[in-house]
Design a protein around this motif. Structure first.
Motif, PDB file in Angstrom:
ATOM      1  N   GLN A  77       0.834  -1.199   0.000  1.00 46.39           N
ATOM      2  CA  GLN A  77       0.000   0.000   0.000  1.00 46.39           C
ATOM      3  C   GLN A  77       0.871   1.253   0.000  1.00 46.39           C
ATOM      4  N   GLY A  78       1.945   1.233   0.781  1.00 47.66           N
ATOM      5  CA  GLY A  78       2.868   2.367   0.819  1.00 47.66           C
ATOM      6  C   GLY A  78       3.548   2.577  -0.519  1.00 47.66           C
ATOM      7  N   SER A  79       3.934   1.504  -1.187  1.00 52.00           N
ATOM      8  CA  SER A  79       4.572   1.583  -2.490  1.00 52.00           C
ATOM      9  C   SER A  79       3.619   2.156  -3.524  1.00 52.00           C
ATOM     10  N   GLN A  81       1.005   4.085  -2.965  1.00 54.86           N
ATOM     11  CA  GLN A  81       0.754   5.499  -2.659  1.00 54.86           C
ATOM     12  C   GLN A  81       1.937   6.365  -3.098  1.00 54.86           C
ATOM     13  N   SER A  82       3.153   5.866  -2.907  1.00 58.25           N
ATOM     14  CA  SER A  82       4.330   6.620  -3.344  1.00 58.25           C
ATOM     15  C   SER A  82       4.361   6.784  -4.846  1.00 58.25           C
ATOM     16  N   LYS A  83       4.003   5.710  -5.565  1.00 56.93           N
ATOM     17  CA  LYS A  83       3.981   5.779  -7.026  1.00 56.93           C
ATOM     18  C   LYS A  83       2.925   6.769  -7.499  1.00 56.93           C
ATOM     19  N   GLU A  84       1.747   6.739  -6.856  1.00 55.43           N
ATOM     20  CA  GLU A  84       0.672   7.672  -7.231  1.00 55.43           C
ATOM     21  C   GLU A  84       1.088   9.108  -6.954  1.00 55.43           C
ATOM     22  N   LYS A  85       1.744   9.306  -5.838  1.00 61.95           N
ATOM     23  CA  LYS A  85       2.186  10.640  -5.435  1.00 61.95           C
ATOM     24  C   LYS A  85       3.227  11.190  -6.404  1.00 61.95           C
ATOM     25  N   ASN A  86       4.104  10.320  -6.858  1.00 55.59           N
ATOM     26  CA  ASN A  86       5.180  10.731  -7.753  1.00 55.59           C
ATOM     27  C   ASN A  86       4.771  10.671  -9.222  1.00 55.59           C
ATOM     28  N   LYS A  88       4.040   8.039 -11.048  1.00 53.24           N
ATOM     29  CA  LYS A  88       4.622   6.897 -11.779  1.00 53.24           C
ATOM     30  C   LYS A  88       3.640   5.775 -11.887  1.00 53.24           C
TER      31      LYS A  88
END
Length: 88
Positions: A77-79, A81-86, A88
């Motif tokens: 889930q963290g991965s 969210q990070s991809k969505e935020k960036n 990617k």
């Protein structure tokens, strides 16, 4: 059998964390009881005779099955969210 005694646990307030809302807490307890039923089925009867073997079997299930699954969920889930935020 004797009557069940309810033990009140003081909620620990962690820095930066809010308390779980009542609906989610009830939902979590329901699902944990369902998980407990499965883990009990997977525990040999000789380990269900008294407290110490039950505690050891529970710890083993948590360390080998429950914890890693929850950890993987949080990690994925963290991965995501990070991809969505960036973007990617």
């Amino acid at each position: 059998m004797g009557t069940k005694k309810k033990v009140k646990c003081e909620k620990i307030k962690h820095q930066g964390q809010k308390h779980m809302n009542l609906a989610n807490e009830q939902k979590l307890k329901y699902h944990l009881r369902e998980v407990a039923k499965i883990l009990k089925e997977e525990t040999p009867n000789e380990q269900l005779q008294n407290f110490e073997p039950i505690e050891l079997a529970t710890r083993k299930h948590i360390l080998e099955t429950v914890g890693p699954e929850i950890g993987t969920f949080f990690f994925l889930q963290g991965s995501l969210q990070s991809k969505e935020k960036n973007g990617k």
